[in-house]
Design an enzyme around this catalytic site. Structure first.
Site, PDB file in Angstrom:
ATOM      1  N   HIS A  38       0.525  -3.001  -0.109  1.00 35.92           N
ATOM      2  CA  HIS A  38      -0.620  -3.492  -0.876  1.00 35.92           C
ATOM      3  C   HIS A  38      -0.233  -3.597  -2.353  1.00 35.92           C
ATOM      4  O   HIS A  38       0.459  -2.718  -2.890  1.00 35.92           O
ATOM      5  CB  HIS A  38      -1.803  -2.531  -0.767  1.00 35.92           C
ATOM      6  N   ARG A  79     -15.417  10.400   4.038  1.00 35.27           N
ATOM      7  CA  ARG A  79     -14.955  10.360   2.650  1.00 35.27           C
ATOM      8  C   ARG A  79     -16.033  10.664   1.625  1.00 35.27           C
ATOM      9  O   ARG A  79     -15.770  11.319   0.620  1.00 35.27           O
ATOM     10  CB  ARG A  79     -14.329   8.994   2.347  1.00 35.27           C
ATOM     11  N   SER A 139      -1.165  -5.261   7.642  1.00 39.20           N
ATOM     12  CA  SER A 139      -1.048  -3.979   8.353  1.00 39.20           C
ATOM     13  C   SER A 139      -2.245  -3.075   8.090  1.00 39.20           C
ATOM     14  O   SER A 139      -2.514  -2.159   8.866  1.00 39.20           O
ATOM     15  CB  SER A 139       0.245  -3.261   7.977  1.00 39.20           C
ATOM     16  N   GLY A 140      -2.977  -3.350   7.011  1.00 36.82           N
ATOM     17  CA  GLY A 140      -4.210  -2.613   6.758  1.00 36.82           C
ATOM     18  C   GLY A 140      -5.257  -2.870   7.819  1.00 36.82           C
ATOM     19  O   GLY A 140      -6.206  -2.099   7.969  1.00 36.82           O
ATOM     20  N   ARG A 170      -5.685   5.472  27.454  1.00 32.77           N
ATOM     21  CA  ARG A 170      -4.790   4.333  27.715  1.00 32.77           C
ATOM     22  C   ARG A 170      -3.321   4.694  27.494  1.00 32.77           C
ATOM     23  O   ARG A 170      -2.435   4.119  28.121  1.00 32.77           O
ATOM     24  CB  ARG A 170      -5.144   3.153  26.796  1.00 32.77           C
ATOM     25  N   VAL A 223      -0.433   3.910  11.913  1.00 34.64           N
ATOM     26  CA  VAL A 223      -0.490   5.044  10.995  1.00 34.64           C
ATOM     27  C   VAL A 223      -0.063   6.328  11.700  1.00 34.64           C
ATOM     28  O   VAL A 223       0.651   7.158  11.128  1.00 34.64           O
ATOM     29  CB  VAL A 223      -1.904   5.178  10.386  1.00 34.64           C
ATOM     30  N   ASN A 227       1.219   0.674   2.064  1.00 35.41           N
ATOM     31  CA  ASN A 227      -0.102   1.143   2.470  1.00 35.41           C
ATOM     32  C   ASN A 227      -0.086   2.030   3.696  1.00 35.41           C
ATOM     33  O   ASN A 227      -0.992   2.846   3.901  1.00 35.41           O
ATOM     34  CB  ASN A 227      -1.030  -0.049   2.723  1.00 35.41           C
ATOM     35  N   CYS A 287      -6.698   3.146   1.579  1.00 34.06           N
ATOM     36  CA  CYS A 287      -5.320   2.871   1.152  1.00 34.06           C
ATOM     37  C   CYS A 287      -5.260   2.281  -0.251  1.00 34.06           C
ATOM     38  O   CYS A 287      -4.401   2.666  -1.059  1.00 34.06           O
ATOM     39  CB  CYS A 287      -4.634   1.941   2.151  1.00 34.06           C
TER      40      CYS A 287
END
EC number: 1.2.1.11
Length: 341
Positions: free
Chosen positions: A244, A101, A162-163, A39, A14, A317, A132
């Site tokens: 999605h 949220r 990928s979510g 990292r 993302v 998404n 998403c």
């Protein structure tokens, strides 16, 4: 005169998409910083297709003083530590995690749906980006709700790997390869084999038998769109890399025909109606990748309820479900509150 923007979690799926979209949309940045964990410190990441390389800075030592906006894509753990610090240093945080949220004093924003809610950001200097699956759904629901008032939504999702981040994408690839060459299939990121399979389980289970992903869709839709709307969700992980999909059954208070809904959706912001009612006359996840629209197809009347519609909804998404929505929030914030020049 532009803004100083930091992307936190810049090396993840993302975060990289946020950098791409900021560059694509020519967001007015005087300075852009890529920030991530220790990292990744010192590695270089490209700022979209501008050719400009950014050296990744360590979040532990990053000073947000003097920065205007921080787009967070770092996950709830690091966000809990560093988002309040950034906000206290005067930088407006737009957070993609689920952490804030449902906080009552933090706006949860989809710009096409509830732009006025952004005015409440000053309470904490933090704005939340929705889940998403919720984001694309409320973009589809908003114009229909304005017309005929939604009572109830039943949604089944078909959510790409990928979510679940890079690990989810890697697992689908590795399992698919293993099956083709006859190797042992191992499930690490997901609870069961995802290659050539579907898993009706995203996030943890709650006491009522729903999963947290399903709960998010319920409560976030109420906060963003209308607290009176009833939502029932079943969230399913499918072997798709990006994009999605959702099957929606919607019950309205007032009468609305499929033809009326098509006309409304054709003109709705953020929506692309592709509904030809013929072979291939609909959108699938593969076709939505790389696009910012929420695609709507298969609009039809639901005869099982009074004033009912059914439709198919698809979106990238990583874009509308995450990075694009965050950048759109930043654009809205700039227009309404952080005007420069």
């Amino acid at each position: 005169m532009g803004y100083r923007v930091a992307v936190v979690g810049a090396t993840g799926n993302v975060g990289r998409e946020m950098l791409n979209i900021l560059a694509e949309r020519e967001f007015p940045c005087d300075e852009i910083a890529a920030v991530a964990s220790s990292r990744s410190t010192g590695t270089e990441i490209e700022f979209g297709e501008t050719g400009k390389m950014l050296k990744v800075k360590n979040i532990e030592h990053f000073d947000f003083t003097g920065w205007d906006i921080a787009l967070f894509a770092a996950g709830s753990g690091p966000t809990a530590i560093h988002a309040p610090r950034a906000a206290a240093q005067g930088c407006v945080v737009i957070d993609n995690s689920s952490l804030y949220r449902m906080e009552p004093d933090i706006p949860l924003i989809v710009p096409e749906v509830n732009p006025d809610a952004i005015d409440g950001y000053k309470a904490r200097n933090i704005i939340a980006n929705p889940n998403c699956s919720t984001a694309q759904m409320v973009v589809a629901l908003k114009p229909l709700h304005d017309k005929a008032k939604i009572k109830r939504v039943v949604v089944s999702t078909y959510q790409s790997v990928s979510g679940a981040g890079k690990e989810g994408m890697d697992e689908l690839f590795e399992q698919s390869r293993a099956i083709f060459v006859g190797d042992q299939v191992e499930a690490k990121k997901f609870t069961k084999q995802i290659a050539f399979n579907v898993i009706p389980h995203i996030d943890v289970f709650l006491d009522d038998g729903s999963t947290k992903e399903e709960w998010k869709m319920v409560v976030e839709t109420k906060k963003i769109l209308d607290p009176k709307i009833k939502v029932q969700a079943t969230c399913v992980r499918v072997p798709v890399f990006v994009g999605h999909s959702e099957s929606l059954n919607i019950e309205f208070e007032e009468e609305i025909s499929a033809a009326e809904a098509q006309d409304i959706l054709r003109e709705a912001p953020g929506v692309m109606l592709v509904d030809k009612r013929e072979d291939g006359g609909y959108v699938t996840p593969v076709e939505a990748v790389g696009d910012g629209a929420t695609y709507i197809s298969r609009v039809r009347e639901d005869s099982t309820v009074d004033n009912g519609l059914a439709l198919w909804c698809v979106s990238d998404n990583l874009r509308k479900g995450a990075a694009l929505n965050a950048v759109q929030i930043a654009e809205l914030l700039g227009r309404r509150h952080l005007k420069k020049g």
